[in-house]
Design a protein around this motif. Structure first.
Motif, PDB file in Angstrom:
ATOM      1  N   LEU A   1       0.829  -1.208   0.000  1.00 45.24           N
ATOM      2  CA  LEU A   1       0.000   0.000   0.000  1.00 45.24           C
ATOM      3  C   LEU A   1       0.863   1.258   0.000  1.00 45.24           C
ATOM      4  CD1 LEU A   1      -2.684  -0.972   2.681  1.00 45.24           C
ATOM      5  CD2 LEU A   1      -2.835  -1.207   0.191  1.00 45.24           C
TER       6      LEU A   1
ATOM      7  N   ARG B   1      -1.376   3.261   4.813  1.00 43.53           N
ATOM      8  CA  ARG B   1      -1.019   2.294   5.842  1.00 43.53           C
ATOM      9  C   ARG B   1      -1.537   2.756   7.199  1.00 43.53           C
ATOM     10  NH1 ARG B   1       5.140   0.439   4.051  1.00 43.53           N
ATOM     11  NH2 ARG B   1       4.587   0.024   1.863  1.00 43.53           N
TER      12      ARG B   1
ATOM     13  N   VAL C   1      -7.686  -0.325  -3.641  1.00 40.60           N
ATOM     14  CA  VAL C   1      -6.352  -0.535  -4.202  1.00 40.60           C
ATOM     15  C   VAL C   1      -6.339  -1.865  -4.937  1.00 40.60           C
ATOM     16  CG1 VAL C   1      -3.902  -0.819  -3.698  1.00 40.60           C
ATOM     17  CG2 VAL C   1      -5.279   0.765  -2.321  1.00 40.60           C
TER      18      VAL C   1
END
Length: 258
Positions: free
Chosen positions: A194, A199, A226
């Motif tokens: 990520l 995060r 994502v």
């Protein structure tokens, strides 16, 4: 200025065919009324491989009489299919498919044939009520519109009919639900892929297709989707297992293989 390269993804036609194959929650809307203040939720609906939609309504539903009285006994409608995530997300709808076409009542013979076709792939006790309180209508598609995280696309029926659904459609839901429930450690390992700004959020499994794994990151500032791309498109569980273990960073982690 250099353009940001997006990870490879299934084509719009393939994504539309996959949503149709999942046959999620659906509703009929009168053409020209996309807001759908008078949405009709069928007793049962089924999207056939040809792209046509079978819709079961109660015999006393006003839409039946409206269809019979329409010009040429055909009513212009939009059928909306929702693609729901297989896990309990804050925003569960992953995509929408709108099928615009002409709705007409089926003859008893045609209705029985279509019911048998549905029962062959999707047995449902409600099919037994056909002719005993339920009537079947057929929607013949003229155009489709797909809206999902990859974009919004207008499609012709032949473009969607000519492609197969994603090869992992049948067990995507079960596998992602298993990942969510039994393998939070695996989801934690995926955080290394990520962007830094995402995060720390809660990572949820969102989708799986032959091009990659999709995650939903839920954080106080909002939700973000994502796509983690595979090194190449995959077509078998064995290939999928290799790519998933690569993403996790543990090539011998066989227990997360579908």
């Amino acid at each position: 200025m250099a353009q940001i390269r997006r990870p490879p993804a299934p084509s719009p036609a393939e994504r539309a065919k996959t949503i149709a194959a999942r046959n999620g929650p659906g509703a009929l809307l009168t053409a020209g009324d996309p807001v759908g203040s008078d949405r009709v939720v069928p007793e049962l609906h089924h999207v056939h491989p040809s792209g046509s939609v079978s819709i079961l309504l109660r015999d006393d539903h006003p839409l039946l009489e409206r269809t019979r009285r329409a010009e040429r006994s055909e009513l212009a409608v939009v059928f909306e299919l929702a693609d729901h995530a297989p896990v309990d997300l804050r925003e569960p709808i992953r995509g929408l498919l709108w099928i615009t076409g002409r709705l007409r009542c089926s003859s008893p013979e045609s209705a029985r044939a279509r019911a048998l076709s549905i029962a062959g792939t999707r047995p449902d006790p409600r099919l037994l009520d056909l002719g005993h309180g339920l009537s079947l209508l057929r929607l013949t598609p003229a155009s489709l519109v797909l809206a999902d995280a990859e974009g919004t696309h207008s499609l012709r029926p032949h473009a969607v009919n000519s492609v197969p659904p994603d090869p992992f459609t049948a067990y995507e839901s079960g596998w992602l639900a298993h990942l969510e429930t039994d393998h939070p450690d695996v989801l934690g390992r995926l955080a290394r892929h990520l962007p830094d700004n995402l995060r720390g959020g809660r990572i949820r499994p969102l989708g799986l297709d032959r091009f990659g794994l999709r995650l939903r990151v839920e954080s106080p500032g909002g939700d973000h989707d994502v796509r983690l791309a595979f090194t190449q498109p995959v077509h078998s569980p064995a290939q999928l297992g290799v790519e998933l273990r690569r993403l996790v960073g543990c090539p011998f982690l066989a227990r997360v293989q579908p």
